[in-house]
Each structure stands twice: as structure tokens, then as C-alpha cells.
Motif scaffolding. Structure first.
Motif, PDB file in Angstrom:
ATOM      1  N   SER A 109      -2.273 -33.952 -40.780  1.00  8.65           N
ATOM      2  CA  SER A 109      -3.395 -34.906 -41.065  1.00  8.65           C
ATOM      3  C   SER A 109      -4.146 -35.411 -40.058  1.00  8.65           C
ATOM      4  N   PHE A 110      -4.247 -35.114 -38.744  1.00 12.62           N
ATOM      5  CA  PHE A 110      -4.045 -34.550 -37.509  1.00 12.62           C
ATOM      6  C   PHE A 110      -5.233 -33.656 -37.709  1.00 12.62           C
ATOM      7  N   TYR A 111      -4.438 -32.472 -37.716  1.00 14.81           N
ATOM      8  CA  TYR A 111      -4.599 -31.392 -37.952  1.00 14.81           C
ATOM      9  C   TYR A 111      -6.326 -31.035 -38.958  1.00 14.81           C
ATOM     10  N   SER A 112      -5.982 -31.439 -39.975  1.00 14.85           N
ATOM     11  CA  SER A 112      -7.381 -31.527 -40.363  1.00 14.85           C
ATOM     12  C   SER A 112      -9.085 -32.098 -39.951  1.00 14.85           C
ATOM     13  N   VAL A 113      -8.312 -33.139 -39.091  1.00 16.67           N
ATOM     14  CA  VAL A 113      -9.553 -33.496 -38.989  1.00 16.67           C
ATOM     15  C   VAL A 113     -10.379 -32.763 -38.004  1.00 16.67           C
ATOM     16  N   VAL A 114      -9.201 -32.087 -36.764  1.00 17.82           N
ATOM     17  CA  VAL A 114     -10.158 -31.426 -35.940  1.00 17.82           C
ATOM     18  C   VAL A 114     -10.585 -30.385 -36.361  1.00 17.82           C
ATOM     19  N   ALA A 115     -10.020 -30.027 -37.654  1.00 17.85           N
ATOM     20  CA  ALA A 115     -10.192 -28.325 -38.147  1.00 17.85           C
ATOM     21  C   ALA A 115     -11.662 -28.917 -39.000  1.00 17.85           C
ATOM     22  N   GLY A 116     -11.829 -30.068 -39.405  1.00 14.31           N
ATOM     23  CA  GLY A 116     -13.292 -30.264 -39.899  1.00 14.31           C
ATOM     24  C   GLY A 116     -13.973 -30.280 -38.823  1.00 14.31           C
ATOM     25  N   TRP A 117     -13.808 -31.313 -37.557  1.00 10.87           N
ATOM     26  CA  TRP A 117     -14.661 -30.792 -36.023  1.00 10.87           C
ATOM     27  C   TRP A 117     -15.441 -28.919 -36.425  1.00 10.87           C
ATOM     28  N   VAL A 118     -14.207 -28.382 -35.865  1.00 15.05           N
ATOM     29  CA  VAL A 118     -14.471 -27.234 -36.010  1.00 15.05           C
ATOM     30  C   VAL A 118     -15.546 -26.615 -37.652  1.00 15.05           C
ATOM     31  N   LEU A 119     -15.251 -26.565 -38.754  1.00 15.28           N
ATOM     32  CA  LEU A 119     -16.529 -26.710 -39.440  1.00 15.28           C
ATOM     33  C   LEU A 119     -17.543 -27.162 -39.556  1.00 15.28           C
ATOM     34  N   HIS A 120     -18.160 -28.546 -38.817  1.00 13.66           N
ATOM     35  CA  HIS A 120     -19.148 -28.539 -38.201  1.00 13.66           C
ATOM     36  C   HIS A 120     -19.811 -28.360 -37.625  1.00 13.66           C
ATOM     37  N   TYR A 121     -19.145 -27.429 -36.299  1.00 10.25           N
ATOM     38  CA  TYR A 121     -19.597 -26.740 -35.555  1.00 10.25           C
ATOM     39  C   TYR A 121     -20.080 -25.441 -35.729  1.00 10.25           C
ATOM     40  N   ILE A 122     -19.241 -25.053 -36.991  1.00 11.99           N
ATOM     41  CA  ILE A 122     -19.984 -23.567 -37.603  1.00 11.99           C
ATOM     42  C   ILE A 122     -21.226 -24.305 -38.140  1.00 11.99           C
ATOM     43  N   ALA A 123     -21.233 -25.103 -38.435  1.00  8.47           N
ATOM     44  CA  ALA A 123     -23.226 -25.399 -38.797  1.00  8.47           C
ATOM     45  C   ALA A 123     -23.835 -25.437 -37.520  1.00  8.47           C
ATOM     46  N   MET A 125     -23.527 -24.266 -34.305  1.00  7.89           N
ATOM     47  CA  MET A 125     -23.599 -23.465 -33.626  1.00  7.89           C
ATOM     48  C   MET A 125     -25.327 -22.263 -34.304  1.00  7.89           C
ATOM     49  N   GLY A 126     -25.288 -22.310 -35.745  1.00  2.00           N
ATOM     50  CA  GLY A 126     -25.341 -21.662 -37.301  1.00  2.00           C
ATOM     51  C   GLY A 126     -27.502 -21.970 -37.237  1.00  2.00           C
ATOM     52  N   SER A 127     -27.185 -23.515 -36.926  1.00  2.00           N
ATOM     53  CA  SER A 127     -28.596 -23.624 -36.702  1.00  2.00           C
ATOM     54  C   SER A 127     -29.189 -23.917 -35.481  1.00  2.00           C
ATOM     55  N   GLY A 128     -28.405 -22.542 -34.173  1.00  2.00           N
ATOM     56  CA  GLY A 128     -29.022 -22.725 -33.211  1.00  2.00           C
ATOM     57  C   GLY A 128     -29.035 -23.748 -32.059  1.00  2.00           C
ATOM     58  N   GLU A 129     -28.408 -24.861 -32.549  1.00  2.00           N
ATOM     59  CA  GLU A 129     -28.244 -26.710 -31.740  1.00  2.00           C
ATOM     60  C   GLU A 129     -27.747 -26.293 -30.422  1.00  2.00           C
ATOM     61  N   PHE A 130     -27.552 -24.997 -30.147  1.00  2.00           N
ATOM     62  CA  PHE A 130     -26.525 -25.178 -29.098  1.00  2.00           C
ATOM     63  C   PHE A 130     -27.485 -24.465 -27.923  1.00  2.00           C
ATOM     64  N   VAL A 131     -27.966 -23.707 -28.075  1.00  2.00           N
ATOM     65  CA  VAL A 131     -29.150 -22.527 -27.514  1.00  2.00           C
ATOM     66  C   VAL A 131     -29.738 -23.220 -26.127  1.00  2.00           C
ATOM     67  N   GLY A 132     -29.166 -22.763 -25.367  1.00  2.00           N
ATOM     68  CA  GLY A 132     -29.933 -23.155 -23.824  1.00  2.00           C
ATOM     69  C   GLY A 132     -29.437 -24.525 -23.220  1.00  2.00           C
ATOM     70  N   ALA A 133     -28.452 -25.338 -24.035  1.00  2.00           N
ATOM     71  CA  ALA A 133     -27.700 -26.392 -24.550  1.00  2.00           C
ATOM     72  C   ALA A 133     -26.874 -26.879 -22.861  1.00  2.00           C
ATOM     73  N   SER A 134     -27.319 -27.838 -21.976  1.00  2.00           N
ATOM     74  CA  SER A 134     -26.939 -28.282 -20.941  1.00  2.00           C
ATOM     75  C   SER A 134     -25.073 -28.913 -21.232  1.00  2.00           C
ATOM     76  N   MET A 314     -19.862 -17.162 -35.355  1.00  2.00           N
ATOM     77  CA  MET A 314     -18.167 -16.238 -35.771  1.00  2.00           C
ATOM     78  C   MET A 314     -17.410 -16.466 -34.977  1.00  2.00           C
ATOM     79  N   PHE A 315     -17.690 -17.630 -34.022  1.00  2.00           N
ATOM     80  CA  PHE A 315     -16.144 -17.828 -33.036  1.00  2.00           C
ATOM     81  C   PHE A 315     -15.622 -18.869 -34.149  1.00  2.00           C
ATOM     82  N   PHE A 316     -16.630 -19.741 -33.912  1.00  2.00           N
ATOM     83  CA  PHE A 316     -16.986 -20.750 -35.082  1.00  2.00           C
ATOM     84  C   PHE A 316     -15.677 -20.987 -36.164  1.00  2.00           C
ATOM     85  N   VAL A 317     -16.090 -20.043 -37.031  1.00  2.00           N
ATOM     86  CA  VAL A 317     -15.750 -19.430 -38.836  1.00  2.00           C
ATOM     87  C   VAL A 317     -14.636 -18.983 -38.175  1.00  2.00           C
TER      88      VAL A 317
END
Ligand code: PHE
Length: 449
Positions: A109-123, A125-134, A314-317
Motif C-alpha cells: 500500500s505505501f510502496y505503490s504510492v512511492v512507486a507512483g512518485w517515480v512514475l510521475h518523475y519519469i514524466a 525528467m523526460g520533459s526537461g523540467e529539471f534541466v538546470g534546476a536549483s 532512463m534512471f527513473f524508468v
């Protein structure tokens, strides 16, 4: 003795068993949880305790779980019942399997929530949201996610469905093949990340933080967390490895197989820590930041390195894949049991269980926002499930498994089944009979104060 077969299938080879069990062991526990609890518990001394626990408690108990499963070739509850009957002892031991199934449901139940964060981060990362981010920006993106139950629900649901779909297919088909390619890739990307963090100015400090063993810094609470985590990370104490052992080919030797799994699991955790902490120190972030540690530090690192958008994606995938192969193994023991007990189809068993864990998962994701006020024993739902399973249920399940394997099952059976030399068997027997149960009990008792 006639050769038994599991009704659920058998791994194609010893190698596939190693891969599947490693897929179960290596997961969010290694990449997300290990670094953040190391950070919260002060570093080096904690890491040392964790390594000691893996060796003295984790490895012997993993051997016990695999051989119990393989001997009976059934889901944990039924495997324990069969071995208890064989030894003419009480079948009440099978309650151990019941506690394990409950722990599996709670962890998922909690694992799937954190894994959900990972899936969100794949998106992201892929969209370049963090390029140069502080680090401030990365922090506010993460906090924004925690405040947004709808997005979390979406990804939690996607992850739960992904998991159930594979469990329906049976672990034999597809999954093994995927793991064969993806687990090594995860390893390679971790090494690349490690290479990057080795060049940051925080490396020496990060390294020192993880391997500077000052035992005076250690509290009993931290020892309990290290112990609990050694069960969590090796998928022990709840029947997962027992269930996977039931599908293990007869020929394979259990001792060397278990050593391989435990080593791989530990190496991945240590690399993850060595990749994360230097970045934390180089950017003046707080190592004790808690569950958000990986989600804040790594995006900053990827945002700064050349090609980071691609590597980060790739890492988050791959973290998602690692989480996926672990999540499957959280459901498998219970699904196998439901099929054996109620003669349900695999589809029905997987879906029923999936809906239950999905629903409980919702209460975990709400713990970060709408329901953050709701606390039991000072912990919100997410922390409560995490803490109770890792620090109470898994260690308890682990000692009971050790006692069962060491005292209830006859020596003759364990020697025959494990396939190690008589001398090593003696050491193993001593560990499961005395060392592991006593060590775990002491840590438990000292924590009651
Ligand atoms: N070992 C997994 C991890 O480290 C979690 C897990 C625990 C999986 C218990 C199965 C059983 O992420």
C-alpha cells in the motif's frame, strides 16, 4: 523422495531464480529508502549495523525461507503447514504465513504510492523540467506533488494496475525476460551516476558520511531501523522469498544462490547511497530530509550534468522497473495462497487482492495532504504502515522463520534440502537457532524502553 512440482510453475533455471529473487530484493528499499534512513540516522555507524544485520541475520534467514518453500512447493502458509506435519509438530506455525500476507498487503500500500512518485518523475525528467534546476526548485516540485492527491492517485493507480497485470500473467512469462535486460541496465546507470557524483566536490564528504563508523553515534532505535531494513531490502520475513523458493529448480544449490542475491542487493544500496550523498553535500542540502531525499537530490544532479535529461529519464524508468519487480513479489505469496485455498483462478485472486491494496494505498497518499492531521501513535498512515511492517512484522516473521527452520524442521531435512557441506550447515543451524533469534529479540526489548 519423489520430486514435487508447484502448481504455479517453476523457474527455468537457477539463474532465473537468482534474477527473480534479486528483482524482488532490489527495489525502492535500496534506492529510495536506504539512503534516506541512512541520512536520518547519521550515516556510517548505521551503515555498519545494516551490513552486520544482512550477514548475520538476513543471509541465514533467506536460506531458511528458500528451502522451506522449495521443500513444500506451496505458498508460505501451506508450505509451513506441510513441513510442520512432516516433523509431526503443531501446524499453528502456519500463522506465520498469515502475518506475512498481512505484511505484504501493508507494504504494497505505501510502496505503490512511492512507486507512483517515480512514475510521475519519469514524466517530469523526460520533459526537461529539471534541466538546470536549483535544489529549491526541486524541493518545491516534490512538495507540490505531495500536496496534490489527484496526481498521486493517478500514478498509484497506474502502478497498482501494472503490478496486477503481471501477477495475472504468472511470474514465469515475460517478467523474467524483462528483468534480465533491465536489472543490469539499472546497475549501469547507477554506476554512471556514481561516476558523476565522484567528480562533485561533495564526494569526499558523502563517502565519509557513509563509511565513517563512529559507534558512539548509534541509538538502539537506529539499530532497530537497520535491522528492520535488512529484512525489508532482502524481502524477508513475509513469505516472498519462500514463495519464490517454491518455484526453484531442484538442482540448484541454495547457499551460493542466496549469497549472490544478498551481495547484489547490498551493492546496489551502497552505490545508491554513494551516488546520492555527495550531491546532497555539494548542494548544501540536508541528508536527514526524509522520504523526499532521492526525489530532490537526484533531479538536481541530473539537471546539472551533460545529457542529464536523458540519463535522468532512463534512471527513473529503471527505478520504476525495480519497484515493479518488487511489488509483484509482494502480491505473489497471497495470490498463490488464494489459488491453493479457494481454487480461485489467478485472474480472480490477483484482481481481488489488487483492489484491496489499491484502496489501502489511497489512505497512504492522503496522509501527505487531506489526512495529514490523522495520526496514530504520532505517525500518519504512510509512516505507520512503513514503520510497523519493517520494524516489527518483518523482524518478527524473520525470527519465527529462523526458529521454525532451526528447531521444528529436522536436521536431516534441512541438510538434504539446502545442499551445503556439513560444516557450513552447522554454522547455519547455530545462526538460525540462536544468533538470529537472540539478536532480534535483544533489539526488540531494548526498543521497548
Ligand atoms: N525488497 C524490496 C525493496 O527493497 C521490498 C520488498 C519487501 C519486496 C518485502 C518484497 C517483500 O524494495
Amino acid at each position: 523422495m519423489q520430486e514435487k512440482q508447484s502448481i504455479h510453475g517453476t523457474w527455468a533455471s537457477r539463474w532465473i531464480f537468482i534474477l527473480a529473487a534479486t528483482g524482488s530484493a532490489v527495489g525502492l528499499g535500496n534506492i529510495w529508502k536506504f539512503p534516506y534512513i541512512t541520512g536520518e540516522n547519521g550515516g556510517g555507524a548505521f551503515v555498519l549495523m545494516y551490513l552486520v544485520c544482512i550477514l548475520l541475520v538476513g543471509v541465514p534467514i533467506m536460506i531458511a525461507e528458500v528451502f522451506i518453500g522449495r521443500r513444500a512447493r506451496k505458498s508460505p502458509i501451506n508450505a509451513i503447514t506441510d513441513l510442520a506435519n512432516e516433523a509431526k509438530k503443531s501446524t499453528l506455525w502456519s500463522l506465520l504465513g498469515l502475518m506475512g500476507m498481512l505484511a505484504g498487503v501493508m507494504i504494497f500500500s505505501f510502496y505503490s504510492v512511492v512507486a507512483g512518485w517515480v512514475l510521475h518523475y519519469i514524466a517530469l525528467m523526460g520533459s526537461g523540467e529539471f534541466v538546470g534546476a536549483s535544489s529549491e526548485k526541486a524541493g518545491s516540485i516534490f512538495n507540490g506533488l505531495l500536496a496534490d492527491p489527484k496526481t498521486m492517485l493517478l500514478w498509484h493507480t497506474v502502478f497498482a494496475i501494472m503490478t496486477v497485470v503481471v501477477v495475472i500473467g504468472g511470474v514465469n512469462k515475460g517478467l523474467e525476460r524483462a528483468t534480465r535486460i533491465l536489472m543490469p541496465s539499472l546497475f549501469v546507470l547507477l554506476v554512471i551516476l556514481l561516476g558523476y557524483s565522484a567528480t562533485t566536490e561533495g564526494f569526499a564528504e558523502g563517502f565519509d558520511f557513509m563509511f565513517h563508523f563512529d559507534v558512539s553515534e548509534l541509538s538502539w532505535d537506529a539499530v532497530l531501523i537497520a535491522l528492520g531494513h535488512s529484512f525489508f531490502t532482502l524481502s524477508l520475513g513475509m513469505g516472498t522469498i519462500m514463495a519464490y523458493g517454491a518455484y526453484m529448480p531442484k538442482k540448484a544449490s541454495i547457499g551460493s544462490t542466496v549469497i549472490a542475491i544478498a551481495t547484489l542487493d547490498t551493492v546496489v544500496a551502497l552505490i545508491a547511497g554513494l551516488a546520492i550523498f555527495p550531491i546532497i553535500f555539494a548542494n548544501n542540502m540536508d541528508p536527514g530530509a526524509g522520504p523526499g531525499l532521492m526525489f530532490v537530490s537526484l533531479p538536481v544532479a541530473f539537471g546539472q550534468m551533460p545529457g542529464g535529461q536523458v540519463f535522468g529519464f532512463m534512471f527513473f524508468v529503471l527505478v520504476g522497473v525495480a519497484a515493479w519487480t518488487s511489488a509483484i513479489s509482494l502480491l505473489e505469496p497471497t495470490v498463490a495462497y488464494l489459488i491453493e485455498k479457494f481454487k480461485w483462478s489467478r485472474v480472480k485472486a490477483s484482481i481481488v487482492l489488487g483492489v484491496i491494496v489499491w484502496a489501502i494505498g489511497i489512505s497512504c497518499l492522503l496522509a501527505f495532504n487531506e489526512w495529514s492531521e490523522f495520526k496514530l501513535f504520532g505517525k500518519n498512515m504512510f509512516d505507520l504502515l512503513d514503520y510497523t511492517t519493517a520494524n516489527i512484522m518483518l523482524p518478527l516473521g524473520g525470527i519465527l522463520t529462523a526458529l521454525f527452520a532451526g528447531w521444528v524442521v529436522s536436521k536431516k531435512v534441512s541438510i538434504e534440502e539446502i545442499g551445503i557441506s556439513e560444516n557450513i550447515h552447522k554454522i547455519w543451524l547455530f545462526t538460525v537457532r540462536f544468533v538470529a533469534p537472540i539478536a532480534v529479540s535483544i533489539v526488540f526489548v531494548l526498543n521497548l524502553k
